[in-house]
Design a protein around this motif. Sequence first.
Motif, mmCIF file in Angstrom:
data_model
loop_
_atom_site.group_PDB
_atom_site.id
_atom_site.type_symbol
_atom_site.label_atom_id
_atom_site.label_comp_id
_atom_site.label_asym_id
_atom_site.label_seq_id
_atom_site.Cartn_x
_atom_site.Cartn_y
_atom_site.Cartn_z
ATOM 1 N N ASN A 1 -30.561 -103.016 8.039
ATOM 2 C CA ASN A 1 -29.112 -102.823 8.026
ATOM 3 C C ASN A 1 -28.979 -101.259 8.448
ATOM 4 O OD1 ASN A 1 -26.521 -101.612 7.253
ATOM 5 N ND2 ASN A 1 -26.298 -103.339 5.870
ATOM 6 N N LYS A 2 -28.041 -101.132 9.740
ATOM 7 C CA LYS A 2 -28.220 -99.982 10.379
ATOM 8 C C LYS A 2 -27.479 -98.807 9.432
ATOM 9 C CE LYS A 2 -28.254 -101.909 14.864
ATOM 10 N NZ LYS A 2 -28.642 -103.071 14.376
ATOM 11 N N GLY A 3 -27.046 -99.170 8.195
ATOM 12 C CA GLY A 3 -26.358 -98.126 7.477
ATOM 13 C C GLY A 3 -24.851 -97.748 8.101
ATOM 14 N N SER A 4 -25.002 -96.653 8.855
ATOM 15 C CA SER A 4 -23.408 -96.315 9.549
ATOM 16 C C SER A 4 -23.492 -96.905 10.720
ATOM 17 C CB SER A 4 -23.654 -94.841 9.662
ATOM 18 O OG SER A 4 -22.454 -94.291 10.320
ATOM 19 N N ALA A 5 -22.488 -97.778 10.949
ATOM 20 C CA ALA A 5 -22.279 -98.542 12.173
ATOM 21 C C ALA A 5 -21.804 -97.501 13.186
ATOM 22 C CB ALA A 5 -21.310 -99.576 12.122
ATOM 23 N N ILE A 6 -20.762 -96.547 12.734
ATOM 24 C CA ILE A 6 -20.319 -95.594 13.432
ATOM 25 C C ILE A 6 -21.433 -94.551 14.154
ATOM 26 C CG2 ILE A 6 -18.999 -93.273 13.538
ATOM 27 C CD1 ILE A 6 -17.214 -94.604 11.450
ATOM 28 N N ALA A 7 -22.354 -94.402 13.509
ATOM 29 C CA ALA A 7 -23.394 -93.439 14.076
ATOM 30 C C ALA A 7 -24.210 -94.215 15.220
ATOM 31 C CB ALA A 7 -24.562 -93.103 13.175
ATOM 32 N N PHE A 8 -24.431 -95.581 14.957
ATOM 33 C CA PHE A 8 -24.928 -96.364 15.884
ATOM 34 C C PHE A 8 -24.394 -96.709 17.215
ATOM 35 C CE2 PHE A 8 -25.617 -100.830 17.518
ATOM 36 C CZ PHE A 8 -26.975 -100.573 18.065
ATOM 37 N N TYR A 9 -23.044 -96.682 17.017
ATOM 38 C CA TYR A 9 -22.199 -96.795 18.405
ATOM 39 C C TYR A 9 -22.038 -95.413 18.826
ATOM 40 C CZ TYR A 9 -21.135 -101.509 17.083
ATOM 41 O OH TYR A 9 -21.432 -102.871 16.653
ATOM 42 N N CYS A 10 -22.017 -94.398 18.216
ATOM 43 C CA CYS A 10 -22.011 -92.902 18.724
ATOM 44 C C CYS A 10 -23.474 -92.860 19.826
ATOM 45 C CB CYS A 10 -22.138 -91.982 17.690
ATOM 46 S SG CYS A 10 -20.567 -91.665 16.905
ATOM 47 N N ILE A 11 -24.640 -93.357 19.042
ATOM 48 C CA ILE A 11 -25.780 -93.347 19.960
ATOM 49 C C ILE A 11 -25.723 -94.011 21.146
ATOM 50 C CG2 ILE A 11 -28.260 -93.835 20.152
ATOM 51 C CD1 ILE A 11 -28.579 -92.655 17.222
ATOM 52 N N LEU A 12 -25.168 -95.319 21.182
ATOM 53 C CA LEU A 12 -24.912 -96.130 22.222
ATOM 54 C C LEU A 12 -23.905 -95.420 23.299
ATOM 55 C CD1 LEU A 12 -24.746 -100.092 20.952
ATOM 56 C CD2 LEU A 12 -26.600 -98.546 22.090
ATOM 57 N N GLY A 13 -23.034 -94.715 22.629
ATOM 58 C CA GLY A 13 -21.885 -94.157 23.645
ATOM 59 C C GLY A 13 -22.522 -93.083 24.159
ATOM 60 N N TYR A 14 -23.436 -92.362 23.458
ATOM 61 C CA TYR A 14 -23.993 -91.021 23.888
ATOM 62 C C TYR A 14 -24.832 -91.581 25.422
ATOM 63 C CZ TYR A 14 -26.793 -86.889 24.633
ATOM 64 O OH TYR A 14 -27.551 -85.893 24.942
ATOM 65 N N LEU A 15 -25.774 -92.669 25.034
ATOM 66 C CA LEU A 15 -26.522 -93.365 26.290
ATOM 67 C C LEU A 15 -25.709 -93.746 27.253
ATOM 68 C CD1 LEU A 15 -29.309 -95.092 23.885
ATOM 69 C CD2 LEU A 15 -29.439 -92.834 25.078
ATOM 70 N N GLY A 16 -24.509 -94.212 27.091
ATOM 71 C CA GLY A 16 -23.833 -94.749 27.938
ATOM 72 C C GLY A 16 -23.099 -93.663 28.764
ATOM 73 N N THR A 17 -22.781 -92.463 28.281
ATOM 74 C CA THR A 17 -22.410 -91.322 28.758
ATOM 75 C C THR A 17 -23.534 -90.976 29.657
ATOM 76 O OG1 THR A 17 -20.887 -90.931 26.971
ATOM 77 C CG2 THR A 17 -21.510 -88.913 28.588
ATOM 78 N N LEU A 18 -24.789 -90.640 29.294
ATOM 79 C CA LEU A 18 -25.583 -90.423 30.025
ATOM 80 C C LEU A 18 -25.910 -91.157 31.473
ATOM 81 C CD1 LEU A 18 -28.581 -89.275 27.684
ATOM 82 C CD2 LEU A 18 -27.065 -87.595 28.910
ATOM 83 N N ALA A 19 -25.713 -92.568 31.226
ATOM 84 C CA ALA A 19 -25.893 -93.517 32.208
ATOM 85 C C ALA A 19 -25.073 -93.484 33.396
ATOM 86 C CB ALA A 19 -26.146 -95.013 31.775
ATOM 87 N N ILE A 20 -23.742 -93.229 32.939
ATOM 88 C CA ILE A 20 -22.593 -93.169 33.849
ATOM 89 C C ILE A 20 -22.703 -91.850 34.622
ATOM 90 C CG2 ILE A 20 -19.939 -92.870 34.084
ATOM 91 C CD1 ILE A 20 -19.815 -94.804 31.453
ATOM 92 N N GLY A 21 -23.108 -90.843 33.791
ATOM 93 C CA GLY A 21 -23.266 -89.484 34.747
ATOM 94 C C GLY A 21 -24.286 -89.511 35.694
#
Length: 305
Positions: free
Chosen positions: A188-208
């Motif tokens: 269980n990922k624990g905090s789903a918000i934290a998991f999606y924050c990490i995915l969002g951060y990786l997405g930001t780096l990829a888009i940049g």
Amino acid sequence: VDQCVKCPETHYADNEKSHCQHKTVTFLAYDDPLGKIFSVMSLGFSSLTAVVLGVFLKHRHTPIVKANNRHLSYILLITLTLCFLCPLLYIGHPSTVTCILQQNTFGLLFTVALSTVMAKTLTVLIAFKITAPGRMRRWLLIARAPNFIIPICTMLQVVLSGIWLATSPPFIDKDAHSQHGHIIILCNKGSAIAFYCILGYLGTLAIGSYIMAFLSRNLPDTFNEAKFLAFSMLVFCSVWVSFLPVYHSTKGKVMVAMEVLSILASTTSLLGIIFGPKCYIILLRPERNSLHHIRDTTYARSKKP
């Protein structure tokens, strides 16, 4: 019978509804068909990346390796080798350690990979803008400023992971309802918000990285890899955008398998699109990997009206 008794979560009723039987504990094991396939793919692609790294080290003095900062290429290849090994954390019986390592290792390694791609694209941009007036651009290139992107982005990822672990870390969970007669052990990922924050951060780096690579795609360089960097980031983003709806529509082992498949697919896109054309020239067209070929190409371009 006069009175029915509901079976506990760890049991299920047989076909006659007269006895409760133990549910079978299951997880994405190494001896499962999917576990075997992912294990072979993980080790195979990791070995292939190590071979590509060996090719680059052997030909480190050739123009195509030196053209786009070979040290960043080494960092990216080493990181991709480790990224291909990440799926092994998802296979086998989950434990508290593997549950914590799964997401944090995945996030850290992909942050290093994407920040390295961003540093490579920024190096190309600064290198070609240096001909324009401006001491700041020259200073940025001489001081290797793009290389500082990697530790800065990685440190931000470490902070995000630290907050995740401090507030709601991943833990072992049991799913007794998705599959009849089975108890699925998963993380269980624990905090789903934290998991999606990490995915969002990786997405930001990829888009940049994609934006910078797209801006430098037409810069005049014989070995300009900006087009390949831009396309690799586009495929990377497409994989993870497709992953989210499919991930939420699955349960149990299939959900874990989808995450593993996304990791392998996105890492393969980085390796194949960025380094495939270079390996083709190094191994199959060595005549193009020479200063003589570069001079002839540059001279031919200068003669065009």
